[in-house]
Design a protein around this motif. Structure first.
Motif, PDB file in Angstrom:
ATOM      1  N   UNK A 211     119.533-108.590  26.858  1.00  0.00           N
ATOM      2  CA  UNK A 211     118.441-107.630  26.901  1.00  0.00           C
ATOM      3  C   UNK A 211     117.973-107.284  25.493  1.00  0.00           C
ATOM      4  N   UNK A 212     116.649-107.318  25.303  1.00  0.00           N
ATOM      5  CA  UNK A 212     116.036-106.831  24.070  1.00  0.00           C
ATOM      6  C   UNK A 212     115.079-105.696  24.420  1.00  0.00           C
ATOM      7  N   UNK A 213     115.148-104.629  23.669  1.00  0.00           N
ATOM      8  CA  UNK A 213     114.233-103.514  23.855  1.00  0.00           C
ATOM      9  C   UNK A 213     113.216-103.505  22.719  1.00  0.00           C
ATOM     10  N   UNK A 214     111.944-103.516  23.086  1.00  0.00           N
ATOM     11  CA  UNK A 214     110.869-103.552  22.094  1.00  0.00           C
ATOM     12  C   UNK A 214     110.553-102.157  21.593  1.00  0.00           C
ATOM     13  N   UNK A 215     111.443-101.631  20.779  1.00  0.00           N
ATOM     14  CA  UNK A 215     111.324-100.243  20.345  1.00  0.00           C
ATOM     15  C   UNK A 215     111.007-100.081  18.864  1.00  0.00           C
ATOM     16  N   UNK A 216     110.753-101.196  18.177  1.00  0.00           N
ATOM     17  CA  UNK A 216     110.339-101.107  16.781  1.00  0.00           C
ATOM     18  C   UNK A 216     108.819-100.998  16.706  1.00  0.00           C
ATOM     19  N   UNK A 217     108.349 -99.959  16.010  1.00  0.00           N
ATOM     20  CA  UNK A 217     106.913 -99.761  15.821  1.00  0.00           C
ATOM     21  C   UNK A 217     106.638 -99.580  14.338  1.00  0.00           C
ATOM     22  N   UNK A 218     105.683-100.353  13.850  1.00  0.00           N
ATOM     23  CA  UNK A 218     105.375-100.324  12.425  1.00  0.00           C
ATOM     24  C   UNK A 218     104.942 -98.934  11.970  1.00  0.00           C
ATOM     25  N   UNK A 219     104.304 -98.193  12.881  1.00  0.00           N
ATOM     26  CA  UNK A 219     103.698 -96.919  12.500  1.00  0.00           C
ATOM     27  C   UNK A 219     104.705 -95.810  12.250  1.00  0.00           C
ATOM     28  N   UNK A 220     105.909 -95.870  12.839  1.00  0.00           N
ATOM     29  CA  UNK A 220     106.895 -94.810  12.562  1.00  0.00           C
ATOM     30  C   UNK A 220     108.229 -95.342  12.053  1.00  0.00           C
ATOM     31  N   UNK A 221     108.294 -96.651  11.773  1.00  0.00           N
ATOM     32  CA  UNK A 221     109.383 -97.229  11.008  1.00  0.00           C
ATOM     33  C   UNK A 221     110.788 -96.961  11.500  1.00  0.00           C
ATOM     34  N   UNK A 222     111.689 -96.824  10.530  1.00  0.00           N
ATOM     35  CA  UNK A 222     113.114 -96.682  10.825  1.00  0.00           C
ATOM     36  C   UNK A 222     113.392 -95.410  11.608  1.00  0.00           C
ATOM     37  N   UNK A 223     112.759 -94.316  11.234  1.00  0.00           N
ATOM     38  CA  UNK A 223     113.041 -93.035  11.883  1.00  0.00           C
ATOM     39  C   UNK A 223     112.714 -93.081  13.369  1.00  0.00           C
ATOM     40  N   UNK A 224     111.528 -93.581  13.717  1.00  0.00           N
ATOM     41  CA  UNK A 224     111.140 -93.648  15.118  1.00  0.00           C
ATOM     42  C   UNK A 224     112.022 -94.602  15.900  1.00  0.00           C
ATOM     43  N   UNK A 225     112.308 -95.769  15.324  1.00  0.00           N
ATOM     44  CA  UNK A 225     113.148 -96.751  16.014  1.00  0.00           C
ATOM     45  C   UNK A 225     114.536 -96.185  16.277  1.00  0.00           C
ATOM     46  N   UNK A 226     115.084 -95.474  15.312  1.00  0.00           N
ATOM     47  CA  UNK A 226     116.422 -94.911  15.465  1.00  0.00           C
ATOM     48  C   UNK A 226     116.448 -93.878  16.589  1.00  0.00           C
ATOM     49  N   UNK A 227     115.424 -93.060  16.699  1.00  0.00           N
ATOM     50  CA  UNK A 227     115.351 -92.088  17.794  1.00  0.00           C
ATOM     51  C   UNK A 227     115.332 -92.795  19.142  1.00  0.00           C
ATOM     52  N   UNK A 228     114.548 -93.852  19.244  1.00  0.00           N
ATOM     53  CA  UNK A 228     114.462 -94.566  20.518  1.00  0.00           C
ATOM     54  C   UNK A 228     115.759 -95.297  20.843  1.00  0.00           C
ATOM     55  N   UNK A 229     116.424 -95.808  19.835  1.00  0.00           N
ATOM     56  CA  UNK A 229     117.712 -96.469  20.063  1.00  0.00           C
ATOM     57  C   UNK A 229     118.720 -95.476  20.634  1.00  0.00           C
ATOM     58  N   UNK A 230     118.801 -94.313  20.042  1.00  0.00           N
ATOM     59  CA  UNK A 230     119.765 -93.310  20.522  1.00  0.00           C
ATOM     60  C   UNK A 230     119.434 -92.878  21.950  1.00  0.00           C
ATOM     61  N   UNK A 231     118.141 -92.781  22.267  1.00  0.00           N
ATOM     62  CA  UNK A 231     117.751 -92.423  23.632  1.00  0.00           C
ATOM     63  C   UNK A 231     118.158 -93.520  24.615  1.00  0.00           C
ATOM     64  N   UNK A 232     117.958 -94.784  24.229  1.00  0.00           N
ATOM     65  CA  UNK A 232     118.298 -95.900  25.105  1.00  0.00           C
ATOM     66  C   UNK A 232     119.791 -95.995  25.350  1.00  0.00           C
ATOM     67  N   UNK A 233     120.588 -95.660  24.348  1.00  0.00           N
ATOM     68  CA  UNK A 233     122.043 -95.809  24.459  1.00  0.00           C
ATOM     69  C   UNK A 233     122.649 -94.937  25.545  1.00  0.00           C
ATOM     70  N   UNK A 234     121.935 -93.925  25.970  1.00  0.00           N
ATOM     71  CA  UNK A 234     122.450 -93.081  27.044  1.00  0.00           C
ATOM     72  C   UNK A 234     122.447 -93.810  28.389  1.00  0.00           C
ATOM     73  N   UNK A 235     121.668 -94.882  28.485  1.00  0.00           N
ATOM     74  CA  UNK A 235     121.476 -95.532  29.780  1.00  0.00           C
ATOM     75  C   UNK A 235     121.726 -97.034  29.764  1.00  0.00           C
ATOM     76  N   UNK A 236     121.797 -97.645  28.588  1.00  0.00           N
ATOM     77  CA  UNK A 236     121.944 -99.094  28.465  1.00  0.00           C
ATOM     78  C   UNK A 236     123.155 -99.398  27.604  1.00  0.00           C
ATOM     79  N   UNK A 237     123.870-100.460  27.952  1.00  0.00           N
ATOM     80  CA  UNK A 237     124.995-100.884  27.126  1.00  0.00           C
ATOM     81  C   UNK A 237     124.489-101.634  25.911  1.00  0.00           C
ATOM     82  N   UNK A 238     124.947-102.851  25.728  1.00  0.00           N
ATOM     83  CA  UNK A 238     124.544-103.619  24.557  1.00  0.00           C
ATOM     84  C   UNK A 238     123.122-104.134  24.711  1.00  0.00           C
ATOM     85  N   UNK A 239     122.336-104.041  23.645  1.00  0.00           N
ATOM     86  CA  UNK A 239     120.982-104.578  23.664  1.00  0.00           C
ATOM     87  C   UNK A 239     120.565-104.965  22.253  1.00  0.00           C
TER      88      UNK A 239
END
Length: 284
Positions: A211-239
Motif C-alpha cells: 500500500x502507498x498513500x499519496x499524502x505528499x503535497x508540494x504546497x505544505x511540504x514536510x509539515x503537512x505530510x507528517x501530519x497526514x502520516x500520523x493520522x493514517x497510522x491510527x488506521x493502517x499498518x505499514x505503508x
C-alpha cells in the motif's frame, strides 16, 4: 495524435474497427534506452524498474465517446491498448518493467460526477478493472493508482472519506487475475482527520500487495505530510508514501524538489519517536 480507421458505411461491423498506435509504446521505446544507459552507468540504482503508467481504457471512452456508442467503440480501443502493452514488452524486458493503471474516471462515474453508460453500474466498472489485470504478464510488476483527479490541482469531487477507495481496492485485489505489487490511494491535502482514514481499517490487501498513500503535497511540504502520516497510522499498518497524483502536471523544475520532499519526510520520520508513538510507514 491517435488515428482510428474504420469502414465508413453506417452499418459497418464494429469488430472490423481499428485504432492506430496510441503513442504509449512509442514513448516507452524512446525512453527505455536512456533509462537502461543511466542504469548501466550507475546513475540509476540496479533494482529500480522502468515504470509505464497508462490510463484505463474507460478514460478516453468517457471523455471522447458518446455514452450510446461505448459498446461499439470500446472493444476496438481495448484491443489497441492491449497491443500497446505487447509493443512495450518487445523493447522493455519484463523483469525491468513496472506497469501502472491510472484509475480516476472510474471514481468519477461511481461518485456520480461524470455521466455515462456505466455511472450506475459499478459492477461493470469492476469487471473492466479486473480484466486489465489479465493483460499484464505475471513477470511484470503491476499496480493501480486510484485518483480523484488533479486537473488544475483540483479534484473532480472532494471525497467524504476513503470508503469508496477501500471498497474498490478490496474488490479488485480479491478478484484480480494475477497478484498486484502495489496499490496507491490518494490523500487530499486538507485531510489529516480520522474521518477520512477510518475506512482504511477495513483494507484487505493480499500479502503480495504493498500500500502507498499519496499524502505528499508540494504546497505544505514536510509539515503537512507528517501530519497526514500520523493520522493514517491510527488506521493502517505499514505503508509507503507518495505524491497524491504523480509528477506529470508539475513543471520540470519542480521534479527534483518533489523527489527531495520524499527524502526529507522519511528522514524526519527516522528521528526518535516519542513514547507510545507508532511507526508503520516505509519509504517509496
Amino acid at each position: 495524435m491517435v488515428d482510428i480507421f474504420c469502414p465508413r458505411e453506417p452499418d459497418s461491423d464494429p469488430a472490423r474497427w481499428e485504432f492506430g498506435p496510441l503513442g504509449y509504446a512509442l514513448a516507452a521505446k524512446q525512453s527505455y534506452p536512456i533509462f537502461a544507459r543511466l542504469k548501466s552507468e550507475g546513475v540509476i540504482a540496479r533494482d529500480v524498474k522502468f515504470q509505464v503508467s497508462l490510463p484505463t481504457p474507460l478514460a478516453p471512452m468517457t471523455s471522447f465517446i458518446a455514452p450510446e456508442h461505448y459498446r461499439a467503440v470500446e472493444p476496438a480501443y481495448e484491443r489497441r491498448m492491449h497491443e500497446e502493452i505487447a509493443d512495450i514488452l518487445s523493447v522493455v524486458p519484463p523483469q525491468e518493467l513496472a506497469l501502472q493503471w491510472d484509475t480516476a474516471v472510474e471514481f468519477a462515474l461511481m461518485e456520480g460526477v461524470f455521466p455515462g453508460a456505466l455511472a450506475k453500474r459499478p459492477e461493470e466498472i469492476m469487471e473492466r478493472l479486473v480484466r486489465l489485470t489479465s493483460w499484464v504478464p505475471s513477470s511484470v510488476d503491476l499496480g493501480f493508482h486510484f485518483c480523484y483527479g488533479d486537473a488544475g490541482h483540483r479534484h473532480f469531487k472532494e471525497p467524504v472519506d476513503s470508503g469508496l477507495l477501500v471498497q474498490v481496492a478490496n474488490a479488485l485485489t480479491s478478484s484480480a487475475i494475477r497478484p498486484l505489487q502495489w496499490l496507491h490511494l490518494p490523500v487530499p491535502r486538507d485531510r489529516a482527520d480520522s474521518i477520512y482514514f477510518a475506512p482504511m481499517r477495513d483494507l484487505r490487501l493480499s500479502a503480495d500487495t504493498r500500500l502507498y498513500l499519496g499524502l505528499l503535497h508540494f504546497s505544505d511540504g514536510v509539515t503537512g505530510a507528517t501530519h497526514r502520516i500520523h493520522a493514517a497510522e491510527e488506521f493502517v499498518g505499514e505503508f509507503g508514501i507518495a505524491t497524491e497524483c504523480g509528477f506529470g502536471r508539475r513543471p520540470a523544475n519542480q521534479v527534483v524538489p518533489l523527489l527531495q520532499l520524499h527524502v526529507d519526510v522519511l528522514r524526519g520520520l527516522d528521528a526518535p519517536a516519542p513514547p507510545g508513538a507508532r511507526h508503520g510507514r516505509t519509504g517509496n
